[in-house]
Design an enzyme around this catalytic site. Sequence first.
Site, PDB file in Angstrom:
ATOM      1  N   GLU A 175      61.028  62.616  27.300  1.00  0.00           N
ATOM      2  CA  GLU A 175      60.854  61.278  26.702  1.00  0.00           C
ATOM      3  C   GLU A 175      62.150  60.778  26.059  1.00  0.00           C
ATOM      4  O   GLU A 175      62.203  60.434  24.884  1.00  0.00           O
ATOM      5  CB  GLU A 175      59.703  61.293  25.699  1.00  0.00           C
ATOM      6  CG  GLU A 175      58.382  61.609  26.373  1.00  0.00           C
ATOM      7  CD  GLU A 175      57.138  61.423  25.513  1.00  0.00           C
ATOM      8  OE1 GLU A 175      56.059  61.205  26.073  1.00  0.00           O
ATOM      9  OE2 GLU A 175      57.245  61.488  24.277  1.00  0.00           O
ATOM     10  N   GLU A 377      52.899  64.028  32.139  1.00  0.00           N
ATOM     11  CA  GLU A 377      52.008  64.140  30.973  1.00  0.00           C
ATOM     12  C   GLU A 377      50.969  63.052  31.094  1.00  0.00           C
ATOM     13  O   GLU A 377      51.306  61.894  31.353  1.00  0.00           O
ATOM     14  CB  GLU A 377      52.752  63.947  29.647  1.00  0.00           C
ATOM     15  CG  GLU A 377      53.661  65.084  29.271  1.00  0.00           C
ATOM     16  CD  GLU A 377      54.288  64.914  27.878  1.00  0.00           C
ATOM     17  OE1 GLU A 377      53.696  64.222  27.033  1.00  0.00           O
ATOM     18  OE2 GLU A 377      55.374  65.472  27.668  1.00  0.00           O
TER      19      GLU A 377
END
Length: 478
Positions: A175, A377
């Site tokens: 991220e 995810e």
Amino acid sequence: MVFPKGFLWGGATAANQFEGGYNADGKGLAVTDLRTAGNVNTPRRFTPTIEPNTYYPSHKAIDFYHQYQSDIKLFGEMGFNVFRMSIAWSRIFPIGDELEPNEAGLKFYDDVIDELIANGMTPLITLSHFELPMGIVEKYNGFADRRVIDLFVRYAETVMTRYQSKVKYWLTFNEMNFGAMDHGELAVLGMNPSDEVIYPNGAKTNERVRFQALHNALVASAKVVKLGHQINPDFMIGCMICHITSYPLTPKPEDVLKWKEFDLSFTKFVGDVQVRGEYPSYMSTYLKNKGIFPIFESSDAEILKAGKVDMYTFSYYMTVCISTDEQADQTSGNLMGGKANPYLKANDWGWQVDPIGLEYTLIDLQDRYDLPMMVVENGLGFADELKSDGTIDDDYRIDYMRDHIKAMDSAIEKGANLIGYTMWGPIDLISAGTGEMKKRYGFIYVDMNDDGSGSLKRYKKKSFDWYRQAIASNGLEL
Ligand code: BGP
């Protein structure tokens, strides 16, 4: 159903949220080892040293460090053919700037990787998942210091060389676009730990330094992509973006413009650099106009170009709306909130469920980048109940996942080149956001409470068999 043959099905984890063994076998402290537990109402704290009588969830986590063999067996039982994990940088270089790696740390990952392969899984490894060594934070202020580029490259070279014949899939930073936000500085870039405490009051003091540090990290990532291809040309190396899919709250042009600017500056910017090898025009102009465009050293532009990623990977949990209307209802979400979408429902932590948003995202990304993609995810935290007979009925999880798998299927049908899916947290683990255990994602229940008490015993939830079937039928039987 259209999932291609050989589609990668599995689960995703991060070292600091499930390994434990925070100081075992020479491991140094990571940023995450100094983060206390919190909950939906109480933010986690970062403490400069370990306070006595304070609970730090990463220290024991769910003890994968000692139970990896039996846990991996369970993943194998579900039929995973991929497993996403991070390597804890501070197991390999405990302070971060040593010249030689810690052999005991490497040995642990030798064993884990061999065990995964023996159980039918190809490893997908994140090099940096919010867990920079504290030595790098303290001595260098993280990526704010350019010397950290080479420290990251040394670490990556060590593990990529060691696992070159066993690991094909690599992600540089988890991220990474979170590093563009004030409260992502510590997690992604390892800088300004003390400021975490003041951010809730709205202080935003480090924008120029932050974008310089993010640039340094982007250069580090590109160097590692290039190096990885030299180590093994078959490596598939990806970016990993927190894809906060968003919509304008209304068709009002002001809302649409604000939405577009949010999407470009937060959700797309970092991935654009990693995929295209250069800064996109919107963000370059924005940063230049503010006088905070990062300093490029002479070879940086060339390095970014030479280190373009092979695949685009991202996390997808929920969506938000964007509006100029300050009064519009607010909702929570991954890393950040937004305006509530009146057409969606949220879980107990305020994350709004939106499977169609995943289909939309895949179509959007296919069109923008035309690269192989993985959803690395996806999931939703629930407070599961372990019944006295040892069962857990988590139909809500099955519903969430079924809808999202169907959305992937539709996107593939419309041309998305999706090659894999690793749902978040196949075994219950520590929440990154709140530090709780109560916010569970897994198919495997771990008997552990928010304060770390509990037997750590593992139980299969109802969703365990459901996911096994989904994988066995390659997404046909949901
Ligand atoms: C992402 C992180 C993960 C993970 C996930 C779920 O931002 O990459 O580490 O934890 O979010 O969030 P949470 O744990 O806060 O529910």
